[in-house]
Every structure is written in C-alpha cells, then in structure tokens.
Write a protein that holds these residues in place. Structure first.
Motif, PDB file in Angstrom:
ATOM      1  N   THR A 178      50.457  -9.112 -11.298  1.00 46.65           N
ATOM      2  CA  THR A 178      51.408  -8.754 -12.346  1.00 46.65           C
ATOM      3  C   THR A 178      50.711  -8.562 -13.682  1.00 46.65           C
ATOM      4  O   THR A 178      51.065  -7.689 -14.467  1.00 46.65           O
ATOM      5  N   CYS A 224      43.058  -0.929 -22.678  1.00 53.74           N
ATOM      6  CA  CYS A 224      43.534  -1.690 -21.516  1.00 53.74           C
ATOM      7  C   CYS A 224      45.027  -1.938 -21.652  1.00 53.74           C
ATOM      8  O   CYS A 224      45.531  -2.280 -22.732  1.00 53.74           O
ATOM      9  N   ILE A 225      45.755  -1.766 -20.543  1.00 55.13           N
ATOM     10  CA  ILE A 225      47.206  -1.937 -20.542  1.00 55.13           C
ATOM     11  C   ILE A 225      47.586  -2.984 -19.512  1.00 55.13           C
ATOM     12  O   ILE A 225      47.128  -2.943 -18.365  1.00 55.13           O
ATOM     13  N   LEU A 226      48.412  -3.935 -19.916  1.00 58.87           N
ATOM     14  CA  LEU A 226      48.915  -4.934 -18.987  1.00 58.87           C
ATOM     15  C   LEU A 226      49.892  -4.295 -18.019  1.00 58.87           C
ATOM     16  O   LEU A 226      50.758  -3.525 -18.417  1.00 58.87           O
ATOM     17  N   GLN A 227      49.757  -4.606 -16.761  1.00 60.53           N
ATOM     18  CA  GLN A 227      50.697  -4.126 -15.757  1.00 60.53           C
ATOM     19  C   GLN A 227      51.738  -5.212 -15.520  1.00 60.53           C
ATOM     20  O   GLN A 227      51.482  -6.218 -14.888  1.00 60.53           O
ATOM     21  N   GLY A 228      52.907  -5.067 -16.033  1.00 58.19           N
ATOM     22  CA  GLY A 228      53.937  -6.080 -15.917  1.00 58.19           C
ATOM     23  C   GLY A 228      54.223  -6.695 -17.267  1.00 58.19           C
ATOM     24  O   GLY A 228      53.518  -6.479 -18.259  1.00 58.19           O
ATOM     25  N   ILE A 255      43.214   3.165 -18.700  1.00 58.05           N
ATOM     26  CA  ILE A 255      43.737   4.517 -18.543  1.00 58.05           C
ATOM     27  C   ILE A 255      42.702   5.531 -19.058  1.00 58.05           C
ATOM     28  O   ILE A 255      42.121   5.348 -20.137  1.00 58.05           O
ATOM     29  N   THR A 262      47.349  -8.054 -14.099  1.00 59.84           N
ATOM     30  CA  THR A 262      46.073  -7.335 -14.070  1.00 59.84           C
ATOM     31  C   THR A 262      46.115  -6.166 -15.019  1.00 59.84           C
ATOM     32  O   THR A 262      47.188  -5.645 -15.367  1.00 59.84           O
ATOM     33  N   VAL A 263      44.940  -5.764 -15.420  1.00 62.18           N
ATOM     34  CA  VAL A 263      44.852  -4.702 -16.423  1.00 62.18           C
ATOM     35  C   VAL A 263      44.391  -3.404 -15.796  1.00 62.18           C
ATOM     36  O   VAL A 263      43.724  -3.402 -14.759  1.00 62.18           O
ATOM     37  N   LEU A 264      44.758  -2.338 -16.417  1.00 58.56           N
ATOM     38  CA  LEU A 264      44.382  -1.004 -15.933  1.00 58.56           C
ATOM     39  C   LEU A 264      43.843  -0.206 -17.116  1.00 58.56           C
ATOM     40  O   LEU A 264      44.507  -0.109 -18.147  1.00 58.56           O
ATOM     41  N   ASN A 312      52.356  -9.122  -4.680  1.00 57.34           N
ATOM     42  CA  ASN A 312      52.065  -8.321  -5.866  1.00 57.34           C
ATOM     43  C   ASN A 312      52.218  -9.117  -7.150  1.00 57.34           C
ATOM     44  O   ASN A 312      51.808  -8.672  -8.213  1.00 57.34           O
ATOM     45  N   ARG A 322      60.877  -3.770 -10.025  1.00 54.38           N
ATOM     46  CA  ARG A 322      59.834  -4.692 -10.429  1.00 54.38           C
ATOM     47  C   ARG A 322      60.364  -6.121 -10.402  1.00 54.38           C
ATOM     48  O   ARG A 322      61.469  -6.376 -10.879  1.00 54.38           O
TER      49      ARG A 322
END
Length: 853
Positions: free
Chosen positions: A8, A25-29, A14, A10-12, A4, A64
C-alpha cells in the motif's frame, strides 16, 4: 489481510512519459496518519499496542482497500508507554547538554498487535506522509524517521524489523522480548531496552526449581512471543529436571472453542502450578473464561507480558501469582506530565479523545456530532481522580524502558551531529549513522545504565513480583526477589522477603507428579510417564541412599552395612567368641572345670602313688597323661577372646602339641599293657624292651613329630586374624585364618593317626585279664575320642561364624573329658570309695580266679 496491503505504501517513480520529473516519488495508496505526532528537526517513530484488535474488511477486489483501523478496548497502560516517549522527547528538547539547539519530534502509531498494521506502520516510517516527494536520489534512500521506538509485542516488532532493516532504520523496542530477535543475521537493526526471553525463561525455570515444583502446566500465546518464550522455558525446565504435564497455546483471534479447550485442559490437570507465557490480551481472555467455571486453586507463574499489569488484579484466582518483571524505577516529572492533559490536547488527537471518553464515560458530543447517550465531556474532568493503568505510576517499569529507548536514540543522534556541546542540525543524518552509534551507546539516566551487547540486548536484571493481598482487600504487586544474569552461575536468583501464595499463607504449595522419595529409597520411572512420575523403590540389601529423590542406591563399603532405614552406612558389628557372652563363659567354665578335675585326679593319684592300683597302671605315664589333659583343657581357653596374631598361632599349635602328648601317653599305656601281658608268657622277655626309658622316648618322639609339623606350619604360613565378610552380609566374623590349610590338616591328621593306632592296640588288648582292665577303658575312651573328632570335621566346616570356634572348643573338651573319665574315673572311684579293692591281694585274687576259669 490481502497481500496487496503489503504494498500500500510502496513508492513508484514516474517517468517523463507522464510529464513528471523522473526522480519524483509517489506513494501508492493513502498514508496512515499517526495517532500522536509532533514536528522536529529529527523525527523518532513510535509503535505501541494501544488496541488489541483490528477492523476486518471484506475485500471485493473491485475497489482500493480502506485504511487499516484498530478497534476493540483500549489498553491504558500502553497509552502511558506512548506518552512516556512524548515526555522523554520533551525532556531532551529542554536539555542543554543533550542535542542543544536541536528539536526532536515524534510520530506515534497504534499497531493494534497486528502484523499487517505493523508492516504498514513500518512502510509509513520509511516513506512519510507526503504523497509526492523528491529525495534528489533514489526513493529507496528516503526515510521519514531517524529511528523507531517499539513495538510493544514481539510479532509486530519482527514484522517491522524485516521492513525497517532494508532502509537501515534502527529499531529500539521497549517490550519485545522474543529471544529470536537477538539473531543479528535476521534482525540486524534491532535493539531493545528490555531483556530477552532467553534470560526470563532461565529465570522462571530456576525459580520453579527453587520452590520444588517438578510437575507443572504451561500455556502460551500462539505467537512469536509465546512460542519462542515457551520453547526457551521448556528447554531450561528440562535441564532443571522439571516435567510439564501439558503445554497449550492460544491466540486471541482464534475461535472461542480453542480457548474453551485450553481452559478445560487446565481444569482437568493435576499440576497445581501453571506457567503462563502470555501476552496481556490473551491472558485476560483466558482468565475470563476460567472465571466462568473456576478450576481448583492454581499457583500462577507469569511472564512479564502480564504479571505486573494492574488491569488483571480483578481476577482473585491469581492471588499469590509470581513472575519476573523489569526493575521498578522512578521517572521524575512523568506523573505530572501524564496528568497535565488539557481538553485542547485531547481534541487534537483522536486517540486521546477516545482515552478521555472511555475514562470518564462521557462523549464530546457537541464537538464530534456523536449521537451517544453518554454525558457530554466538558473538559473539567479530573485526571487525578482516575485510578486506572494510565495514571498508575507506582510501578513504573516498562515506561522506563520506553524512556531509556528514547534517550538511547537521542544519544546516538547526538554522537552523529555534535562535537562537545556544539551540534549542527544542518548536517544530513542518515538512519544508518544512528544505527552505528546505537551500538556504542553507554550512559546512565536516573541511576539506570543503558547499553547494548553484540546482540542488541541489555543486561538482564529482573525483579520477582508477587501478587499479595492487603488488609483492605486489595491486591498489590510486591517485589520479593531478584534475578541478575550478570552474577556467577547458581547465584543469579535470590529472595529478599517472604512470598504469599495462592492460599494466603507463606507455605510453598506442592506440585509434583509423585511424592518425594525418602532417603533409603530410589526413584523408578513409571513406564510411559515423564521422568517426574515415578515409584519409590526400597534400596536393595546392602545399599543405601542418603538423599531425597535419589536416582540410585549405593552399596556400602565392605566393612559397613546399612541401618534399618537404609539411609546410612554403619560399621558392621565384629563377631567373635568373647569372654563376656554366655557361650564363652560356659565353655570357659567347662575348660577350667576339666583342668581342675585333672589336677584333683592327679592329686588323688599322687597321694595314693604307693597304692597297688596306681602302681599297677604305670603311674609315671598316668601323671604325664593327667598333665597333658590339664593342658588340653586349658588350651581351649586360647580359642576364646578377640583373635590376635599370637593367639591365632598359639591356639592351634598348643592344641596340636598337647593332644599329641595326651594320645602319646595313652598309646604308651596301651603298649605297656600289651608288653606286660606278653611278658607273662614263658620264655618271653619283651618287657625289657619297653621299660620306663623306652616309654619316655616313645612319648617324646611322637610329640616331637607334631612339634616339627607345627614349626613348619608357623614358618611357612601361620594362622593370622582374618575378617570374614563372606559368611554374613551384615556383620564381620573375626576369626583365625588357617594360613596353610595343609599345616592345619597335617596337625589334625597326625592326631587322628595316633588316636586310630591307639584305638586298634587297645581293642586288641581289651580281653586281657582283669588286673589289666585299663585296656578296656582306653578302648572306650579312644572310641569316644575318634567319634568326637570324626563328627567334628563336618560340624567345623558347616558351623557359621563364632560357632566354628565353639565347635572346635567343644571337640577339645568332649574328647578330653572322654579320656579323663574313661581312664581315670574308675580308678579314682576305687581309691576313694572302694579302698578295700585297692590291695595287692585283691588284684592277685582276681588273677587266680581268672586263671582257674
């Protein structure tokens, strides 16, 4: 590292269900902060292997994962590379010709030679530091940097390229040399300012062969850099005829037992030359392990990954090491920039803080709250007094690769934004545009040209560096040669000065499985061994090899034969019965002696031609016989000397004709004896049919038959000189070929028939009265004659070389002496020593006494 981690950063996007704009866009991590950075209109990313290990975290999968963090010792040389990017950016920002009015920034990361960290850094370059951002489009099109410089290693560069290529971000490496990165199908966005290992491997193989090393060991990093580089080298080495005793791999994260095993293989090997395709960290660990129990003196051949790193100069076992590195260069102002590092700058970035504390063995205790027992760093420490890879700019090589990579990116951005000297920084520049312009980059900076071929590679030019000990005990890198891949094949490698080897001398050390085979021998590979392990086999009879380490022996031309060392073909000596050798002199002396005896006897007969014994034995045929015997003796001289066309024809025809003349005279004398005896019988007048005329015609007729045979022989197939190379292998027998064998044996056969007929008639007349005693002598002489020529045939056939001719001469002389002594010697003895018996009365008295009996 858990999978995973790859996601770390990658963007999501919403959706509005969460109350956030759909294109947000939000950074995951958590974002990974850069080690050194500066803002600008366009950001250049940088990735360097400043540390060689990474802190390992045990994942519980209940929380995490923490941020990846580098650890271990710091590579000051790599820090210099990173700061070279800073320096180049500063120069460009101060330039009025390149990107005027536009400021470049940078974001430099430490990849710590780790693929997981390199992947995370690549995502960081693509996504940036903001947790929430909007690109007014899809998140996939966002990019925080315009281009990337790095990474230092091939494996991190491969990992980064696979990520960056999806975002169209061009990557220009300064130190990733793996030949695999030239594959544009897998790494379409990858460029580099350092040559590919494909060229370095070829250069190393060419150099190893140049110094005559055919038996080597090989050790490599168990990574993309080491494995691909060694594969290319082994292929090139095989083409050069080089054998590898062992090929071992090691990576610094592998268990210590693996390192010990590799070290033991090196210690036990018989190869005295070892090619090390290792990254710096792996090489350092290997040398530390070998230092605990030093192997026999080795000649190290290094790749550019470690051969010019001053950190390794402390290992004396590498004295005399040679290897290829990129060209030495000079970057004006770089040294001052590196040394102009204030405490404020140091405290601003943790990486520089760590460098300062490690360099001066102090700690910023008050500022950081550290409990270290080290003295406090007060900022007055003098960088100029340091002697470490960071401050050492005497061998600026890879730093120049970083410098050129940064300028290449700047030129590509300039070509995208600017027309003439006017640049518009408000134009949105996509990384893909910079990528397209990088393909066409072609400029010169500090007298070093920068351009990329279709594979993203530069022209391969290397310097051959030698670790040479100095008088003060130190070791320095000295350039001793050059490899230029742009030169014609076979002219790429050249030496400019003497190399100092591991024993401190200029004599090239030997490293072969088997000693070289001298000329006159050939190599025979040992069963089950590499081709470099062989036995030296002497060339077979009649074959030579005139080169060292010849694979085959070659047969000499028919008229040549090897010398005693079997390394040269010499003309075969030509053998024939010559005048100046003992055998030729002896036979010639007997020939002349025989002819002299015949002439003396003829003279005695002539002076006593009226004497009864001469008149009673047919003086005319006697003189003709003595003449023919003289010719028989002299014809043997034609068999001595170098055969020529005329001598070959003369020797056989003269021999045949003179001997027939001789036998014809003897036959005539025998017939006279028989006819004379019959004439004494009452009523027999046979003598009138065999008078002087008939005797002459008989001799002439028999001789003419032989003349006709000889003429036909010479006309159809005459004897000619012939080089006989079958009888002896090492010399040529120059002889007279018979031409027509039938002609030769017809001549001999005719002589044999006449001799046999003469022998039979003489045998029949052997018991005639004493005054016809000549028949007994003729019988004996013919017996000798036939015995000589009967034994001649097998002796002639079996005699080797010039002795064949000697046998023929001997037969001629023996039969001639037999005739002259048996027929004329008794008469001459009576004439000279018993003159009282040379009277008619004596001869008649003997007749009376015989009849009375």
């Amino acid at each position: 590292m858990h999978v995973n981690l790859l996601f770390t950063l990658t963007v999501l996007c919403i959706t509005s269900v969460c109350g956030i704009d759909p294109v947000t866009c939000i950074l995951q991590g958590d974002p990974q902060p850069p080690a050194i950075f500066m803002d600008g209109d366009f950001i250049i990313g940088g990735a360097f292997t400043i540390h060689y290990s990474m802190k390992i975290e045990n994942h519980t999968y209940t929380r995490r994962p923490q941020l990846l963090e580098c650890s271990g010792s710091m590579d000051f040389r790599e820090l210099r590379f990173a700061r070279a990017l800073e320096f180049a950016t500063q120069e460009i920002n101060n330039s009025s010709e390149l990107l005027p009015g536009i400021t470049l920034g940078y974001s430099i990361y430490d990849s710590c030679a780790s693929a997981p960290m390199a992947i995370k850094v690549a995502f960081q370059f693509a996504n940036g530091q903001d947790l929430i951002f909007n690109d007014t489009g899809s998140c996939a099109n966002s990019a925080a940097v315009t281009a990337v410089v790095g990474d230092s290693g091939s494996t991190p560069s491969i990992s980064m390229s696979r990520i960056l290529s999806h975002f169209g971000i061009p990557q220009v490496s300064h130190y990733a040399t793996c030949a695999c990165l030239s594959d544009k199908r897998q790494y379409p966005n990858f460029f580099r300012t350092i040559p590919s290992d494909h060229h370095q491997a070829a250069a190393l193989a060419r150099m190893v062969r140049h110094f005559g090393w055919t038996w080597i060991g090989a050790v490599r990093s168990d990574s993309d850099y080491g494995n691909n580089g060694m594969t290319s080298f082994l292929k090139a080495a095989e083409e050069e005829g080089i054998c590898v005793e062992y090929s071992e791999a090691y990576y610094r994260t592998q268990p210590r037992t693996k390192l010990k095993r590799v070290a033991d293989v090196i210690r036990r090997s018989t190869a005295r030359v070892i090619v090390a395709f290792l990254a710096l960290g792996d090489m350092r660990l290997l040398l530390e392990e070998l230092s605990q129990q030093p192997p026999p003196p080795l000649q190290w051949i290094g790749s550019e990954g470690w051969i010019a790193d001053s950190e390794l100069l402390r290992f004396n076992m590498c004295i005399g090491a040679v290897g290829f590195v990129v060209q030495r260069s000079f970057i004006p102002g770089l040294r001052n920039f590196l040394l102009d590092l204030s405490s404020e700058q140091v405290l601003k970035f943790p990486l520089l803080t760590e460098f300062w504390e490690r360099s001066f063995s102090c700690s910023f205790k008050r500022q950081t709250g550290s409990s270290s027992s080290l003295p406090v760093c007060d900022g007055t420490e003098d960088l100029r007094a340091l002697k470490n890879p960071y401050t050492d700019t005497s061998q600026v090589r890879v730093s120049n690769m970083v410098y050129k990579a940064t300028y290449a990116i700047a030129h590509a951005i300039h070509a995208t934004l600017c027309t003439d000297k006017q640049c518009d920084k408000n134009i949105k520049v996509e990384p893909r545009q910079v990528f397209e312009q990088l393909k066409r980059v072609n400029f010169t900076r500090n007298n070093y040209s920068v351009s990329f071929d279709a594979n993203g590679d530069p022209v391969a030019i290397y310097e051959l560096v030698n670790w040479q000990p100095q008088k003060d005990g130190s070791i320095q890198f000295v350039t001793v040669g050059l490899y230029d891949a742009s030169q014609p094949k076979g002219q790429e490698f050249s030496l400019s000065r003497a190399v100092i080897w591991n024993d401190g001398s200029e004599k090239v050390p030997a490293s072969v499985c088997s000693a070289s085979c001298d000329p006159g021998t050939r190599k025979a590979v040992k069963k089950g061994k590499p081709v470099c392990c062989y036995d030296c086999i002497n060339c077979a009879e009649g074959e030579i090899s005139n080169e060292t380490d010849s694979l085959d022996c070659y047969r000499c031309p028919p008229e040549y034969w090897p010398n005693k060392d079997n390394d040269k073909c010499l003309p075969k000596p030509v053998e024939f019965l010559s005048w100046d050798e003992i055998l030729g002199i002896i036979l010639a002396a007997f020939s002349i002696a025989g002819s002299s005896v015949a002439l003396i006897m003829a003279l005695v007969f002539y002076k006593n031609r009226t004497s009864p014994i001469v008149r009673a034995n047919n003086s005319e045929l006697s003189f003709l016989l003595l003449f023919s015997l003289t010719l028989c003796f002299l014809c043997s001289l034609t068999f001595i000397g170098r055969p020529t066309d005329w001598s070959c024809m003369l020797r056989h025809t003269a021999f045949g004709i003179t001997f027939v003349l001789c036998i014809s005279c003897v036959l005539g004398k025998t017939l006279v004896v028989l006819m004379a005896f019959k004439a004494t019988l009452p009523g027999n007048n046979a003598m009138k049919w065999f008078g002087p005329l008939q005797q002459r015609l008989t001799v002439l007729g028999f001789t003419l038959v032989q003349v006709v045979i000889c003429v036909l022989w010479l006309k159809i197939s005459p004897p000619v000189p012939y080089k006989n190379m079958q009888h002896y292998k090492e010399k040529i027998v120059l002889e007279c070929s018979l031409g027509s064998g039938i002609g030769f044996w017809a001549v001999l056969g005719y002589i044999g028939v006449l001799a046999f007929l003469c022998f039979v008639l003489a045998f029949l007349a052997r018991k005639l009265p004493d005054n016809f005693n000549e028949a007994k002598f003729i019988t004996f002489s013919m017996l000798i004659f036939c015995a000589v020529w009967i034994t001649f045939v097998p002796a002639y056939v079996s005699s080797p070389g010039k002795f064949t001719v000697a046998v023929e001469i001997f037969a001629i002389l023996a039969s001639s002496f037999g005739l002259i002594f048996c027929i004329f010697a008794p008469k001459c003895f009576i004439i000279i020593f018993r003159p009282e018996q040379n009277t008619k009365k004596h001869l008649m008295g003997k007749v009376t006494s015989v009849k009375a009996l």
